[in-house]
Structure formats: structure tokens, C-alpha cells
Design an enzyme around this catalytic site. Structure first.
Site, short mmCIF file in Angstrom:
data_model
loop_
_atom_site.label_atom_id
_atom_site.label_comp_id
_atom_site.label_asym_id
_atom_site.label_seq_id
_atom_site.Cartn_x
_atom_site.Cartn_y
_atom_site.Cartn_z
N CYS A 27 0.84 -1.19 0.00
CA CYS A 27 0.00 0.00 0.00
C CYS A 27 0.89 1.25 0.00
CB CYS A 27 -0.93 -0.10 1.22
SG CYS A 27 -2.13 1.21 1.42
N ASP B 145 -9.39 -3.55 -7.34
CA ASP B 145 -8.88 -2.56 -6.39
C ASP B 145 -9.51 -1.20 -6.69
OD1 ASP B 145 -7.34 -0.81 -4.83
OD2 ASP B 145 -5.52 -2.00 -5.08
N HIS C 67 -7.94 -4.52 -2.83
CA HIS C 67 -6.80 -3.88 -2.17
C HIS C 67 -6.56 -4.49 -0.79
CE1 HIS C 67 -4.04 -0.44 -1.97
NE2 HIS C 67 -4.32 -0.39 -0.69
#
Length: 245
Positions: free
Chosen positions: A132, A179, A212
Site C-alpha cells: 500500500c 482494487d 486492495h
């Protein structure tokens, strides 16, 4: 992470109840979590946190997994004492919060960690893995530091710039098909730039049906349908490090 053009919640997913195999240390001005490899092979990996900080058990779990494959791992506090993002916080202030935690301005911390790994852990080969926020950092660092033998950027936002292809050493990029933070058009842009200009080995993998955070914030047993993708992504991460380190 939230997309800079469209800030949106970054789901913390499954927060693991995990104590960790390593220990916390002080490295100059930074706190860090270190796990020594059971085999001293002179190899180390810097694991870079997501927005939920260096103490997130999931990130430490990943660091310990990497360590079990022959690497000393270190998870530094790249926020340097600033609070990580609270998943129950007000997302309207997230962009302002993020401005004080720039994933591309961590050179002082990287310098201290590299010194520690070389002098205290006797590391001769060093790689980096980031999730991330940390995925953005990995992409940046792999374009700047030739001493990183290998890098793995896991769902890091793709920043559109002329030099996003200018990698110095082999880098694996892992993305999720569904995502909401990183649109597939951004992945396509990165793919195009690397294909046209990159002079080192790289790989881009997009995992079907995943979201994600799937690599480090989903429990392996959370869904029979997801488990093969989680396992494959983690295996790919280790294989990439093994191949180039």
C-alpha cells in the site's frame, strides 16, 4: 492507501491476532521490528508498512514469513513517531493527514536502516518489500538506490511521471483486479512505460477478483475462493527475492 485523485477508505481487512517472532529495537531516530533469519545468509529485507503503521500485526506476520525463508527482516516506523491512520477515523481529513507522511521522502530513514543492516546484521544483499503506502515507497526507492538487489511493490499507487520506468534493479509489482484504490488503467500505464523503456527485469501481476490489501490483510482461511490467490502472491514475493538476492 487512497487514490490521491479520489480519496476513499482503505479497508483494514482482517487484523491478525499475531504476537510476532521478532523484537523491537531503536535504530538511530527510528523504532523498528526486527526478525533474524534462522539461517545467517547475509541477506536482509526492509518491509515497509501501509497507512496503518509499523505495529500492524499483519505486516509483522509478513516480515516473519519472509524471515523464515532465509532473510533478516526489519519493519521500521517510517512515520517516525507520528500516529498511523485510524481505520475508524474521518476519511475527509485523510488527504491532509497523508501530506505529512510522504512515501517518497524517507531517505533519512532508509540511510539509517541500511547502516544498521550492514553493521549490526552483517547484511551483504538487501531487498525491499512494501504494502500500500509502502508499495509507493518501494517503487520510488527502486528508482533511486542501486544497492537494493530486488524490490516487491504490493498494491502501491502508480504515480504518473516521466520516469516511472527508470528502475535500477529487478522489481515485482503486485496488483488486485478489483482494487477501487488503483484503477486498472493505472496498471496499464505502468505496464506500457516499463515495456517501452525499462532496462532491468520486472514483472507485473494482477490477481483476478482480488481487492486492495488481499496479500497481507486477508487471513489465508477467510475464503476458499481467495486462498489460492493469497498463497500465490505470497509465493511469488518470496520467489522474486530468492531469484535476485
Amino acid at each position: 492507501m487512497a487514490n490521491e485523485a479520489y480519496p476513499c477508505p482503505c479497508d483494514i481487512g482482517h487484523r491478525l491476532e499475531y504476537g510476532g517472532l521478532g523484537r523491537e529495537v531503536q535504530v538511530e531516530h527510528i523504532k523498528a521490528y526486527v526478525t533474524k533469519s534462522p539461517v545467517d545468509a547475509g541477506k536482509a529485507v526492509i518491509v515497509i508498512q501501509d497507512i496503518f503503521g509499523w505495529q500492524l500485526p499483519n505486516t509483522r506476520y509478513m516480515a516473519d514469513m519472509i524471515s523464515g525463508n532465509g532473510y533478516t527482516t526489519i519493519v521500521p516506523d517510517f512515520f517516525v513517531g507520528q500516529e498511523p491512520w485510524d481505520p475508524s477515523g474521518d476519511w475527509s481529513i485523510f488527504p491532509e493527514w497523508l501530506k505529512t507522511r510522504n512515501a517518497q521522502k524517507i531517505d533519512r530513514e532508509i540511510s539509517a536502516i541500511l547502516k544498521y543492516l550492514k553493521q549490526q546484521c552483517h547484511a551483504q544483499k538487501i531487498g525491499i518489500v512494501g504494502f500500500c503506502w509502502g508499495g509507493i515507497a518501494v517503487h520510488h526507492l527502486m528508482m533511486k538506490y542501486s544497492e537494493f538487489r530486488a524490490g516487491v511493490s504490493v498494491y502501491g499507487i502508480v504515480k504518473d511521471s516521466e520516469d516511472i520506468y527508470n528502475l535500477k534493479n529487478p522489481t515485482l509489482f503486485i496488483f488486485a483486479e478489483n482494487d477501487v484504490v488503483i484503477p486498472l488503467k493505472d496498471v496499464s500505464l505502468l505496464t506500457q512505460k516499463l515495456k517501452e523503456h525499462c532496462k532491468v527485469e520486472y514483472q507485473i501481476k494482477t490477481f483476478s477478483g482480488q481487492t486492495h490489501g488481499f496479500v497481507h490483510r486477508k487471513r489465508e482461511d477467510c475464503s476458499p475462493a481467495d486462498k489460492p490467490y493469497i498463497d500465490e502472491a505470497r509465493r511469488n514475493l518470496i520467489e522474486w527475492l530468492n531469484k535476485y538476492m
